[in-house]
Design a protein around this motif. Structure first.
Motif, PDB file in Angstrom:
ATOM      1  N   GLN A   1      34.446  35.943  63.481  1.00 32.28           N
ATOM      2  CA  GLN A   1      35.317  37.119  63.510  1.00 32.28           C
ATOM      3  C   GLN A   1      34.567  38.395  63.905  1.00 32.28           C
ATOM      4  O   GLN A   1      35.037  39.166  64.729  1.00 32.28           O
ATOM      5  CB  GLN A   1      35.983  37.295  62.155  1.00 32.28           C
ATOM      6  CG  GLN A   1      36.928  38.466  62.088  1.00 32.28           C
ATOM      7  CD  GLN A   1      37.540  38.621  60.707  1.00 32.28           C
ATOM      8  OE1 GLN A   1      37.118  37.980  59.748  1.00 32.28           O
ATOM      9  NE2 GLN A   1      38.535  39.469  60.598  1.00 32.28           N
ATOM     10  N   ARG A   2      33.382  38.611  63.354  1.00 33.05           N
ATOM     11  CA  ARG A   2      32.666  39.858  63.629  1.00 33.05           C
ATOM     12  C   ARG A   2      32.084  39.921  65.047  1.00 33.05           C
ATOM     13  O   ARG A   2      31.619  40.959  65.482  1.00 33.05           O
ATOM     14  CB  ARG A   2      31.579  40.079  62.583  1.00 33.05           C
ATOM     15  CG  ARG A   2      30.507  39.051  62.514  1.00 33.05           C
ATOM     16  CD  ARG A   2      29.483  39.379  61.411  1.00 33.05           C
ATOM     17  NE  ARG A   2      28.672  38.233  61.076  1.00 33.05           N
ATOM     18  CZ  ARG A   2      28.914  37.387  60.087  1.00 33.05           C
ATOM     19  NH1 ARG A   2      29.948  37.564  59.300  1.00 33.05           N
ATOM     20  NH2 ARG A   2      28.126  36.363  59.869  1.00 33.05           N
ATOM     21  N   HIS A   3      32.119  38.808  65.773  1.00 35.24           N
ATOM     22  CA  HIS A   3      31.573  38.771  67.134  1.00 35.24           C
ATOM     23  C   HIS A   3      32.651  38.760  68.215  1.00 35.24           C
ATOM     24  O   HIS A   3      32.330  38.772  69.406  1.00 35.24           O
ATOM     25  CB  HIS A   3      30.687  37.531  67.308  1.00 35.24           C
ATOM     26  CG  HIS A   3      29.526  37.491  66.384  1.00 35.24           C
ATOM     27  ND1 HIS A   3      28.429  38.315  66.519  1.00 35.24           N
ATOM     28  CD2 HIS A   3      29.285  36.726  65.284  1.00 35.24           C
ATOM     29  CE1 HIS A   3      27.562  38.063  65.556  1.00 35.24           C
ATOM     30  NE2 HIS A   3      28.067  37.101  64.791  1.00 35.24           N
TER      31      HIS A   3
ATOM     32  N   LEU B   1      31.837  23.824  61.116  1.00 36.11           N
ATOM     33  CA  LEU B   1      32.289  22.675  61.891  1.00 36.11           C
ATOM     34  C   LEU B   1      33.020  23.135  63.141  1.00 36.11           C
ATOM     35  O   LEU B   1      33.940  23.950  63.077  1.00 36.11           O
ATOM     36  CB  LEU B   1      33.225  21.808  61.048  1.00 36.11           C
ATOM     37  CG  LEU B   1      33.819  20.579  61.728  1.00 36.11           C
ATOM     38  CD1 LEU B   1      32.730  19.556  62.049  1.00 36.11           C
ATOM     39  CD2 LEU B   1      34.886  19.955  60.851  1.00 36.11           C
ATOM     40  N   TYR B   2      32.580  22.626  64.280  1.00 35.68           N
ATOM     41  CA  TYR B   2      33.234  22.832  65.568  1.00 35.68           C
ATOM     42  C   TYR B   2      33.218  21.456  66.225  1.00 35.68           C
ATOM     43  O   TYR B   2      32.225  21.021  66.774  1.00 35.68           O
ATOM     44  CB  TYR B   2      32.468  23.878  66.382  1.00 35.68           C
ATOM     45  CG  TYR B   2      32.986  24.151  67.780  1.00 35.68           C
ATOM     46  CD1 TYR B   2      34.338  24.288  68.052  1.00 35.68           C
ATOM     47  CD2 TYR B   2      32.092  24.312  68.833  1.00 35.68           C
ATOM     48  CE1 TYR B   2      34.792  24.566  69.329  1.00 35.68           C
ATOM     49  CE2 TYR B   2      32.536  24.594  70.107  1.00 35.68           C
ATOM     50  CZ  TYR B   2      33.877  24.725  70.357  1.00 35.68           C
ATOM     51  OH  TYR B   2      34.324  24.998  71.634  1.00 35.68           O
TER      52      TYR B   2
ATOM     53  N   ASP C   1      26.674  31.396  72.054  1.00 34.89           N
ATOM     54  CA  ASP C   1      25.883  32.612  72.267  1.00 34.89           C
ATOM     55  C   ASP C   1      25.663  33.426  71.003  1.00 34.89           C
ATOM     56  O   ASP C   1      24.584  33.977  70.797  1.00 34.89           O
ATOM     57  CB  ASP C   1      26.552  33.500  73.322  1.00 34.89           C
ATOM     58  CG  ASP C   1      26.477  32.911  74.726  1.00 34.89           C
ATOM     59  OD1 ASP C   1      25.826  31.856  74.904  1.00 34.89           O
ATOM     60  OD2 ASP C   1      27.093  33.497  75.637  1.00 34.89           O
ATOM     61  N   PHE C   2      26.669  33.514  70.165  1.00 36.73           N
ATOM     62  CA  PHE C   2      26.570  34.411  69.017  1.00 36.73           C
ATOM     63  C   PHE C   2      26.260  33.712  67.698  1.00 36.73           C
ATOM     64  O   PHE C   2      25.748  34.339  66.780  1.00 36.73           O
ATOM     65  CB  PHE C   2      27.843  35.246  68.892  1.00 36.73           C
ATOM     66  CG  PHE C   2      27.970  36.268  69.987  1.00 36.73           C
ATOM     67  CD1 PHE C   2      27.406  37.523  69.853  1.00 36.73           C
ATOM     68  CD2 PHE C   2      28.611  35.960  71.164  1.00 36.73           C
ATOM     69  CE1 PHE C   2      27.490  38.463  70.866  1.00 36.73           C
ATOM     70  CE2 PHE C   2      28.708  36.888  72.190  1.00 36.73           C
ATOM     71  CZ  PHE C   2      28.146  38.138  72.045  1.00 36.73           C
ATOM     72  N   LEU C   3      26.572  32.418  67.601  1.00 32.94           N
ATOM     73  CA  LEU C   3      26.324  31.717  66.339  1.00 32.94           C
ATOM     74  C   LEU C   3      25.435  30.484  66.498  1.00 32.94           C
ATOM     75  O   LEU C   3      25.063  29.855  65.508  1.00 32.94           O
ATOM     76  CB  LEU C   3      27.659  31.317  65.687  1.00 32.94           C
ATOM     77  CG  LEU C   3      28.584  32.481  65.313  1.00 32.94           C
ATOM     78  CD1 LEU C   3      29.913  31.958  64.799  1.00 32.94           C
ATOM     79  CD2 LEU C   3      27.935  33.386  64.284  1.00 32.94           C
ATOM     80  N   GLY C   4      25.145  30.109  67.729  1.00 35.28           N
ATOM     81  CA  GLY C   4      24.286  28.951  67.966  1.00 35.28           C
ATOM     82  C   GLY C   4      24.942  27.623  67.620  1.00 35.28           C
ATOM     83  O   GLY C   4      24.257  26.641  67.344  1.00 35.28           O
TER      84      GLY C   4
ATOM     85  N   SER D   1      34.816  28.556  57.418  1.00 32.28           N
ATOM     86  CA  SER D   1      33.562  29.298  57.305  1.00 32.28           C
ATOM     87  C   SER D   1      33.060  29.742  58.679  1.00 32.28           C
ATOM     88  O   SER D   1      32.549  30.849  58.837  1.00 32.28           O
ATOM     89  CB  SER D   1      32.497  28.458  56.594  1.00 32.28           C
ATOM     90  OG  SER D   1      32.205  27.284  57.326  1.00 32.28           O
ATOM     91  N   LEU D   2      33.236  28.899  59.688  1.00 40.32           N
ATOM     92  CA  LEU D   2      32.810  29.255  61.044  1.00 40.32           C
ATOM     93  C   LEU D   2      33.708  30.346  61.620  1.00 40.32           C
ATOM     94  O   LEU D   2      33.222  31.279  62.272  1.00 40.32           O
ATOM     95  CB  LEU D   2      32.817  28.016  61.940  1.00 40.32           C
ATOM     96  CG  LEU D   2      32.216  28.186  63.328  1.00 40.32           C
ATOM     97  CD1 LEU D   2      30.780  28.682  63.257  1.00 40.32           C
ATOM     98  CD2 LEU D   2      32.276  26.864  64.084  1.00 40.32           C
TER      99      LEU D   2
END
Length: 145
Positions: free
Chosen positions: A39-41, A4-5, A64-67, A33-34
């Motif tokens: 975190q890894r990006h 969720l964003y 860009d990294f998670l769509g 969860s998002l």
């Protein structure tokens, strides 16, 4: 777990009209969860994305990294916000948009935050008193049977 964003969705200037970021002034919700996926990006985002606005930077990183793009609604819930005019008096604000607001922006000073809290508390009390009155009326109607 659902990603969720959610917030006030804004278009990037000169960007893809389908990719949106959440305006930071109105706040936003990000699921745990998002955040864990993001975190890894973060190092890549920090090195590859240039933006002076943190809300746009975060939005670009998520896209860009998670769509994931900002949304103003999720599962039938709408992210209600209220834009406070420059010399507005929260004590006199009674519009439905204000009453439904999850966030208010801009809050330029600490005393305004207290005044907003007071007004929203009054609105909640009014609603509670109205509900109590309705329940009392129902009880009276039942006892007359």
């Amino acid at each position: 777990n659902q990603d969720l964003y959610m917030g006030r969705a804004e278009e990037f200037i000169g960007g893809d009209e389908h990719a949106k970021y959440c305006h930071g002034g109105y706040g936003y919700l990000i699921s745990r969860s998002l955040l864990l996926k993001l975190q890894r990006h973060l190092d890549s985002c920090r090195n590859e994305i240039l933006s002076v606005r943190p809300d746009e930077w975060l939005g670009r990183c998520l896209i860009d990294f998670l769509g994931i793009s900002c949304s103003n609604s999720h599962q039938g819930l709408h992210y209600h916000f209220f834009e406070l005019s420059k010399n507005a008096d929260p004590d006199k604000e009674a519009s439905l948009d204000f009453r439904k607001a999850f966030t208010v922006h801009p809050v330029t000073e600490g005393t305004l935050m207290y005044r907003l809290h007071k007004r929203f508390s009054e609105i909640e009390l009014e609603s509670t008193y109205k509900e109590i009155q309705q329940l009392q009326d129902q009880i009276k109607n039942l006892t007359s049977l």
